[in-house]
Each structure stands twice: as structure tokens, then as C-alpha cells.
Design a protein around this motif. Structure first.
Motif, PDB file in Angstrom:
ATOM      1  N   ARG A 183      32.899  24.030  46.425  1.00  0.00           N
ATOM      2  CA  ARG A 183      32.163  25.075  46.208  1.00  0.00           C
ATOM      3  C   ARG A 183      33.115  26.327  45.463  1.00  0.00           C
ATOM      4  N   VAL A 184      32.484  27.055  44.595  1.00  0.00           N
ATOM      5  CA  VAL A 184      33.245  28.263  44.030  1.00  0.00           C
ATOM      6  C   VAL A 184      32.695  29.666  44.395  1.00  0.00           C
ATOM      7  N   GLU A 185      33.275  30.569  44.523  1.00  0.00           N
ATOM      8  CA  GLU A 185      32.796  31.891  44.756  1.00  0.00           C
ATOM      9  C   GLU A 185      33.465  32.683  44.098  1.00  0.00           C
ATOM     10  N   LEU A 186      33.119  33.696  43.128  1.00  0.00           N
ATOM     11  CA  LEU A 186      33.600  34.691  42.581  1.00  0.00           C
ATOM     12  C   LEU A 186      33.798  35.877  43.520  1.00  0.00           C
ATOM     13  N   LEU A 187      34.817  36.322  43.630  1.00  0.00           N
ATOM     14  CA  LEU A 187      35.488  37.411  44.482  1.00  0.00           C
ATOM     15  C   LEU A 187      35.381  39.018  43.668  1.00  0.00           C
ATOM     16  N   GLU A 188      36.252  38.770  42.371  1.00  0.00           N
ATOM     17  CA  GLU A 188      36.508  39.786  41.801  1.00  0.00           C
ATOM     18  C   GLU A 188      36.411  39.364  40.350  1.00  0.00           C
ATOM     19  N   ASP A 248      44.142  38.813  23.026  1.00  0.00           N
ATOM     20  CA  ASP A 248      45.264  38.213  24.051  1.00  0.00           C
ATOM     21  C   ASP A 248      45.511  39.297  24.989  1.00  0.00           C
ATOM     22  N   THR A 249      45.240  38.898  26.104  1.00  0.00           N
ATOM     23  CA  THR A 249      45.322  39.931  27.202  1.00  0.00           C
ATOM     24  C   THR A 249      45.982  39.204  28.362  1.00  0.00           C
ATOM     25  N   SER A 250      46.861  39.986  29.228  1.00  0.00           N
ATOM     26  CA  SER A 250      47.599  39.402  30.390  1.00  0.00           C
ATOM     27  C   SER A 250      47.254  40.292  31.688  1.00  0.00           C
ATOM     28  N   ASP A 251      46.471  41.132  31.417  1.00  0.00           N
ATOM     29  CA  ASP A 251      46.199  42.243  32.554  1.00  0.00           C
ATOM     30  C   ASP A 251      44.954  42.124  33.279  1.00  0.00           C
ATOM     31  N   MET A 252      44.085  41.036  32.980  1.00  0.00           N
ATOM     32  CA  MET A 252      42.680  40.833  33.651  1.00  0.00           C
ATOM     33  C   MET A 252      42.766  40.345  34.889  1.00  0.00           C
ATOM     34  N   SER A 253      41.729  40.033  35.713  1.00  0.00           N
ATOM     35  CA  SER A 253      41.802  39.951  37.123  1.00  0.00           C
ATOM     36  C   SER A 253      40.491  39.312  37.424  1.00  0.00           C
ATOM     37  N   ILE A 254      40.454  38.029  37.434  1.00  0.00           N
ATOM     38  CA  ILE A 254      39.290  37.250  37.865  1.00  0.00           C
ATOM     39  C   ILE A 254      39.800  36.542  39.151  1.00  0.00           C
ATOM     40  N   LEU A 255      39.136  36.665  40.353  1.00  0.00           N
ATOM     41  CA  LEU A 255      39.523  36.016  41.525  1.00  0.00           C
ATOM     42  C   LEU A 255      38.473  35.088  42.109  1.00  0.00           C
ATOM     43  N   LEU A 256      38.889  34.106  42.210  1.00  0.00           N
ATOM     44  CA  LEU A 256      37.730  32.707  42.707  1.00  0.00           C
ATOM     45  C   LEU A 256      38.155  32.244  43.935  1.00  0.00           C
ATOM     46  N   HIS A 257      37.381  32.002  44.966  1.00  0.00           N
ATOM     47  CA  HIS A 257      37.641  31.404  46.037  1.00  0.00           C
ATOM     48  C   HIS A 257      36.898  29.978  46.053  1.00  0.00           C
ATOM     49  N   ALA A 258      37.901  29.112  46.143  1.00  0.00           N
ATOM     50  CA  ALA A 258      37.417  27.611  46.091  1.00  0.00           C
ATOM     51  C   ALA A 258      37.386  26.857  47.365  1.00  0.00           C
TER      52      ALA A 258
END
Length: 823
Positions: free
Chosen positions: A137-142, A175-185
Motif C-alpha cells: 500500500r502507498v499513501e501520499l503524505l506531501e 531539472d530540479t533538486s528541491d522538490m519534495s514528494i513524500l510517500l508512506h509505503a
């Protein structure tokens, strides 16, 4: 220049001319002074000859002419630059730099928040359907795209023309290095849980921009599959990260999901649409109904169509020989229409220019969708159908209440049509993809758009039941309401029984509550069975499954989904829902939302009455599963009401027990659960099903009789009767437990729905439908007359009660009694 002279004296132009002379002729002030000195000498000392003023006039005329020529050259240069910009195949790099500068300024505070909200829901939905084998299961937190926007046209832009269509090409590099995608798996055992942080992204490709419909919309896509790289870390973020070797394959899995999504949505020839409406109505479309008519095909050739796709299947005859080389005049084809999980199929027609004229009712579950048309060959005595070709048409809602249809045209061109209002028919002639010949003629009618505020647009007639009923806000609360779902009838249900027998029944699932309709005995059943559900916050989807009873296992007749978002109160919505994953079949549903918020308890209370009790009668059960080896069970029911536990007697050796036992509990709003168990004297009792009884919102002092399907087992139902007893209300006489206001709102909503139907049928010219609506309106008028009579009766009773109460007050007051006797 003639026009410039006719304008007369202009002060600003004179000042510009003087400034020009000052800049171009630095000796002019000295010359003017010299001329003034000569004029003074000539005026007061001695006169010069008459040619001096003439020389001065000629010189001034020459200077003014030079100034006018320079201004004309500058105007011509500006016009020339505009022409070059519009006609040149390459846009100057300077304009792209300004575009990137503008994007960089508005990205952090405007574009990034909007895109993050939009993409977050898409990513969450995509991850739910494309899970890795390692992840349960995967949940998107941020979700945040960061502060670095993509760069557009770093090498400039290039224009090209295909037919009458202009296409602009520009580079896309993000080309970005400051993105933030947080997944809870939640990982497969025994690994446990983990957090996946996507902190960098690189997408590089070439974009194609195509304006269509005279600039009302913009199609965009990647020319080819872009280069995608994703940076992944594991842990809780920041410095506390685990090495990537902890979860092998996750990075490649995410890259594959993103790449597949891009390929299926916006890589040539797949194109997305951005509409530019003249009027922004700010409404969110959550679904729609589109009528698809597959008219005909032309220029079909078996050799040209078979060689194009790679997914074709060969057609074998009954004797095992491969059958090809037939004349195209004997070509027998049909078209399968696909919209997500919903598919419909035309009849088989013969020839290279077949005509089907088949119309299908299709349902959109969002504000956009893709209609796919697959062409198949049906060879006589063939075991399998032969896939020939396919094409697709995309549908999208525009914020000014219109609809855009577009498809891929000849030579990768664009075919786009705009329907300004619902009910307008558009016709598209679409070529089959990757085939040298073959076209499909389709007519589309978007009959209705449904919106999140409860309104819907129908044949250019906007109905907003919430505003028309009480004038309140469009935004409805998602709590304190009950959903009434009536399964009315079905038609054209498919029969999978060998004998052609069809015994259909329907299961409705909303949240975790599952209810079942009774079994019918025909392919066109009529149920007219009503079900009640408590509305759940955040769950707007009703799941429907249709089955046919069989001796060994029930046959699946199809499934469907109904979006309940924005369902208005007091308005009965009548819809035909086509069944998915089958070729035919529809169900007719009536949907209604009722507010349950009476503080007196006439419609129920969530927290309980405080001085009442719940009376539960367990009558019987049927079709229970066999828990014993001998094929029977010894069932009894254990009732859990909050912390209280009760049980019924045991009925031995039966799958259809009858208890007829009544239990009472104090009405405090606790959950009521029924656990059906098989009695065993030696071993532990085994469960043969359970269910939850929703009683909190039931009207008091009314007995409700219902069959509830058991959860956790393949079959089984339990028959109960439940009543919420409220002693204070038992003393009150009431003609109708339903408030008069609610009933009047329902009658008003039904009348408005019939008016909408009547207008639609008048436009369609359906005489049979008009007769049916007229009959329904007569019945509704009779109901309204009965309601008026009831209101008059209630008014008379209320006046009598007031009169009696006044008399009691008069008799109980000594002062009033003495005053009356003295008079």
C-alpha cells in the motif's frame, strides 16, 4: 506623409523635432544665435539682401524632411520585425529568455501551489493502481514541486505548418533538486514500513504546441518519449536517509510509472488540451453522459488494416487453416466502443463501407475522457475476432459550460469540434491510427454535465436544485444526510446461462455497507427496491455489481460506478447507468439525499434519545454457509451493542434458521453489530458472517423491516426488525412522521425534474416519452392534492389544540375564572 501633414500643428511633434535637431546638429544653438545677431544688425544697423530668409527656410525644410524619413524608416523596421516574428520558422532566442524569466517570477507563489494540488490527486490515484510487488500500500503524505520551474525553448522555438495547422516546437528541460514528494509505503512482510522521498526530477524532451478552434484551445504533447530521471531517498527525510539499496527497484518503478503516464497521455500522437474559455463559470464537473453514435466507415481494406497494428490476432477456420486473401467486399466488421471500463459493441456489417448507425449511452466519471473505437473483423466459422485498427476521440469540459472534442486527423493533423451547449450534436470523421486507409464517422452528443455543487446542465437548460429550492449556498455539507437509492429496473441484461435463463440481482456498496436487491426472473427486471445509506465524508462513489443466480456459482453480469458528489437535497435524480466490462445492459436508479437533523427526534438523532431504547427483533436468516461436514450449521446470533453483549438461542442443523427473538438496549448511539456463529460444543464457535445495523438516523417509534447481507462470507442474509422507542413521542399524535417541509421540498424537486424531462423530450420529439411524463405529472398532481388536504387537516387539528390549550389555561387561572363569573 500626406496624412501626417493634414493633422495640423502638433506641439509634441515640434518638441521632438527640436530635440532631434539638438542631438543631430550640435552647432545649431550657435547657428541660431548667429542668425539672431544677423537679424538684429539687419533690423537696426544696416539691411542684408532678401535671400537670407529664403536660405533659412530652405535649410529648415531640408532638416524636417530628413527627420520625417528617419521616422518612416523606424516604423517600417518595426513592422518588418513583426512580420519576421510571425512568419519566420525560428523565434529569436531573446523572447524565450523573457518567457523563462516570467515563469521564474510567478512559479513559487502561483504556478507551483496550483500544479501541486492538481498533480497530488493524479499521483495518488496513479500509485494506487500501479503498485510494485514489493509494496502492498502507498499513501501520499506531501507533494511540492519546489521553487525551480522548467526551462522552455533554451535553443529557441521553431514553427511548422501541416495543412492549415500551425505547430510550434520548443525544448522542455526541467531539472530540479528541491522538490519534495513524500510517500508512506507498507512493504511486503517481513520488511515492514518505509518512507520514500522523491527529492529530484529531470525531464527533458521537445514539446509541440498546437492552437485549435480559432485560439479557443491549445493542444500540447511531447514529440517523442522524454528522458526521465528521478532521485529517491528512504527514511524520514533530511539527513536521516537510508541508502537506496534498502529498497531495490523502487526508483526504476517510479520512473516507469511516470514514463508510462506521459506516454499514455501526452506523447505523440496522444495530446492533451488546455481550454481558454471566454467566460469562467468556476464550476467543477464531476461526471457526464455522452451519447455515441457509430455511423459508418469508409475505405476499409483488409491488407492495409491488418499490416498496421502489432496486436492483431489471426483468424482460423474450423478445419485449422489460416484464412486470409478474401475480397474486401466480403469483409465483415464491427466496432467496439470503449470508455474506461465501459465497452459497447455494434452489429456486424459487410463490405468496405459498412453502415452501423448504432447509438450507445456512455458515462464519464470525470471532466474529461477518451473514447476509443476498435475495429474488428468477424469471419464466418472463426474462433476469434481479428483486430484490424483503432482510433480515439477525446472529450473535455470547458469552464464556460461547453465541450471540446478532438482527435488525430490525416497526416497527424488535428480534428477539433466545439459544442457550445449540452445537447448539440457534432460529427467527426476520424482516420484509423497507423493505417494508410480507413475512416470512421462518429456523431457525439454530450447530453449532460454534472457538477460538484449539485447542479447539472441538460440540453442548454441549467438546473440547480439547491438554489431553486431554498436559495442557500451551493456547497453542501457531507454529514447529517441519508442517501436513498432506489433500484428501479434493468434492461438488456446479458444471460450467461446455457439455457438462456437469467435471474439477476443487484448488490450496492457504499463505503463498507453492502446491500442486496431481491432476485428477478427476466433479462429486463423491475425491482423498485429502495435502500438507505448514511452519507460518508470523502466517499462519493456508489459501487454496483449485477449477478445472475446459478446452481454452482453466480454469473457476473457487469458492474458500474455512480458519482454521488454534489447530490442535492430534495431532488430525485433519475439515471440510466450502463454496466461496465460487458457488452450490453443498463440499470435505472433513482438517487435522493435527505437531511436528517431534527432536534426533536422525528428523523432520528446520532447521539440517541437519552430516555428511549432500541428494540431489535431477530427473525430469521437464509442461505447461510455450511460450517459442518454434514452440510449444515447450528447458527445463533451474538449481538454487540457498545459494551453490552447478548445472544439468541441456537437453531440446530439448518441453513435457514428462525429465531423470532426480541432484544432491548438503551438508546445511547452505540454501534450495533450482529455476529452469526456456528455453535460447537467442543471446539470454538466459527463465524458464518457478520453485519452492522445502521439505526441511529431512523425515525423514532417506527418499526423498520430489512434484510441485511452478511459480510466476510460468500452468501447469507439476516432478517431483522428494529425500532427506536421514544416514550415522550409515543404520546404525540402525528398524521405523518415525515415533516411537511421535507415532503413539500420533495414534491417541488420531482416537479422540477419532470419539467426538465419534458423540455428534453419536446426537443427530441419523443411522443411516447411525452405520454409517460404526462402520466407522471398527473400522478404527482394527485399526490400534491393529497398533501394539501393533509395540510388542511393538520391546520384544523392544530387550531383545535390551540383552542383546547387556551381553555385549559383559562380554567386553571383563578383570576380569569373570577373575572368571567363576575361578568
Amino acid at each position: 506623409m500626406g496624412k501626417r501633414n493634414k493633422r495640423g500643428f502638433n506641439v509634441e511633434e515640434a518638441m521632438e523635432f527640436l530635440n532631434y535637431l539638438t542631438v543631430e546638429k550640435p552647432l545649431l544653438p550657435f547657428l541660431i544665435g548667429l542668425i539672431a545677431l544677423g537679424w538684429a544688425i539687419e533690423r537696426w544697423v544696416f539691411p542684408f539682401s532678401n535671400w537670407v530668409p529664403l536660405v533659412v527656410a530652405v535649410w529648415a525644410t531640408i532638416q524636417y524632411g530628413s527627420y520625417q524619413r528617419q521616422m518612416l524608416v523606424e516604423d517600417l523596421n518595426k513592422k518588418w520585425k513583426r512580420v519576421i516574428l510571425n512568419t519566420s520558422p525560428t523565434t529569436p532566442l531573446e523572447h524565450c529568455e523573457w518567457l523563462n524569466k516570467l515563469l521564474m517570477e510567478i512559479w513559487p507563489n502561483f504556478v507551483n501551489p496550483k500544479l501541486s494540488i492538481r498533480f497530488a490527486s493524479l499521483v495518488e490515484k496513479r500509485l494506487r493502481h500501479r503498485k510494485s510487488k514489493l509494496i502492498e500500500r502507498v499513501e501520499l503524505l506531501e507533494f511540492s514541486l519546489g521553487s525551480s520551474p522548467p526551462s522552455l525553448g533554451l535553443q529557441g522555438t521553431r514553427w511548422s505548418t501541416t495543412g492549415d495547422q500551425k505547430i510550434m516546437r520548443l525544448g522542455f528541460d526541467w531539472d530540479t533538486s528541491d522538490m519534495s514528494i513524500l510517500l508512506h509505503a507498507k512493504l511486503a512482510k517481513p520488511i515492514g514500513n518505509a518512507r520514500i522521498i522523491i527529492n529530484s526530477l529531470h525531464i527533458k524532451g521537445e514539446l509541440l504546441l498546437m492552437p485549435v478552434l480559432d485560439g479557443k484551445a491549445l493542444l500540447y504533447s511531447f514529440m517523442s518519449v522524454p528522458e526521465v530521471r528521478i532521485g529517491v531517498a528512504f527514511g524520514s527525510g533530511g539527513s536521516q536517509t537510508l541508502p537506496a539499496t534498502e529498497l531495490p527497484g523502487v526508483s526504476s518503478w517510479l520512473v516507469k510509472i511516470l514514463t508510462d503516464s506521459l506516454v499514455k497521455t501526452m506523447v505523440e500522437p496522444r495530446r492533451r488540451c488546455f481550454s481558454l474559455p471566454a467566460v469562467e463559470l468556476r464550476k467543477k464537473a464531476v461526471g457526464g453522459i455522452v451519447y455515441v453514435k457509430v455511423v459508418s466507415a469508409s475505405k476499409l481494406s483488409r491488407s492495409a488494416l491488418r499490416g498496421s497494428p502489432s496486436r492483431r490476432q489471426h483468424s482460423f477456420t474450423t478445419n485449422g487453416t489460416l484464412e486470409e486473401h478474401l475480397d474486401d467486399k466480403d469483409l465483415q466488421t464491427f466496432v467496439e466502443v470503449e470508455l474506461e471500463e465501459l465497452t459497447r459493441r455494434t452489429d456486424v456489417k459487410t463490405g468496405s463501407t459498412p453502415t452501423w448507425d448504432s447509438t450507445f449511452n456512455m458515462v464519464l466519471h470525470e471532466d474529461a475522457g477518451t473514447l476509443r473505437f476498435h475495429l474488428y473483423e468477424s469471419t464466418p466459422n472463426s474462433v476469434k475476432y481479428d483486430y484490424l485498427a483503432s482510433c480515439e476521440i477525446k472529450v473535455r469540459y470547458v469552464a464556460d459550460d461547453s465541450t471540446i472534442f478532438w482527435a488525430i486527423g490525416p497526416e497527424s493533423g488535428i480534428i477539433a469540434k466545439h459544442a457550445e451547449f449540452c445537447g448539440k450534436e457534432v460529427e467527426l470523421v476520424v482516420p484509423f491510427e497507423r493505417a494508410s486507409v480507413g475512416e470512421l464517422t462518429v456523431r457525439l452528443v454530450l447530453k449532460e454535465w454534472q457538477f460538484s455543487d449539485g447542479s447539472h446542465s441538460l440540453n442548454n437548460f441549467l438546473v440547480n436544485s439547491q438554489n431553486s429550492l431554498n436559495g442557500s449556498s451551493n456547497l453542501l455539507s457531507k454529514t447529517g444526510r441519508k442517501l436513498n437509492i432506489t433500484v428501479v429496473e434493468g434492461k438488456d441484461l446479458i444471460s450467461k446461462d446455457r439455457n438462456g435463463k437469467c435471474e439477476p440481482y443487484v448488490k450496492l456498496q457504499y463505503g463498507k455497507v453492502l446491500q442486496k436487491a431481491r432476485t428477478a426472473r427476466t433479462c429486463n427486471p423491475v425491482w423498485n427496491q429502495k435502500f438507505d445509506f448514511d452519507e460518508i465524508r470523502g466517499d462519493e462513489c456508489l459501487k454496483i455489481k449485477c449477478y445472475s443466480e446459478d446452481m454452482f456459482s453466480d454469473n457476473n453480469l457487469g458492474s458500474a460506478r455512480v458519482n454521488l458528489e454534489g447530490l442535492a437535497e430534495g431532488f430525485v435524480r433519475d439515471v440510466w447507468v450502463p454496466l461496465e466490462k460487458v457488452n450490453c445492459g443498463e440499470l435505472r436508479l433513482q438517487l435522493e439525499a435527505i437531511r436528517v437533523s431534527d432536534p426533536e427526534g422525528s428523523r432520528g438523532s446520532i447521539t440517541g434519545s437519552g430516555n428511549g431504547w432500541v428494540e431489535l427483533t431477530l427473525i430469521e436468516a437464509r442461505d447461510l454457509i455450511a460450517a459442518d461436514l454434514r452440510g449444515t450449521s447450528d447458527p445463533y446470533v451474538r449481538v454487540h451493542y457498545g459494551n453490552l453483549k447478548r445472544r439468541t438461542k441456537v437453531m440446530f442443523k439448518t441453513l435457514h434458521p428462525r429465531w423470532n427473538q426480541t432484544l432491548e438496549f438503551p438508546d445511547n448511539g452505540s454501534p450495533l453489530e450482529l455476529h452469526v456463529k456456528d455453535h460447537n460444543a467442543v471446539l470454538l464457535s466459527s463465524s458464518i458472517g457478520n453485519c452492522v445495523v445502521e439505526y441511529q438516523r431512523l425515525p423514532p417509534n417506527q418499526m423498520f423491516d430489512k434484510w441485511i447481507p452478511l459480510q466476510g462470507v460468500k452468501r447469507g442474509e439476516i432478517h431483522i426488525q428494529i425500532t427506536r422507542k421514544v416514550p415522550d413521542l409515543l404520546k404525540r399524535a402525528s398524521l405523518d412522521s415525515e415533516p411537511s417541509l421535507t415532503r413539500s421540498v420533495q414534491i417541488s424537486g420531482q416537479m422540477k425534474e419532470l419539467m426538465v424531462k419534458l423540455q428534453s423530450l419536446i426537443e427530441d420529439g419523443s411522443l411516447e416519452g411525452l405520454a409517460t411524463v404526462a402520466t407522471e405529472m398527473e400522478s404527482l398532481q394527485d399526490l400534491q392534492e393529497e398533501y394539501m388536504v393533509q395540510c388542511e387537516t393538520e391546520q384544523t387539528l392544530l387550531l383545535n389544540k390551540i383552542k383546547d390549550l387556551g381553555q385549559e389555561i383559562f380554567n386553571s387561572s383563578p383570576s380569569l375564572s373570577r373575572r368571567s363569573s363576575s361578568n
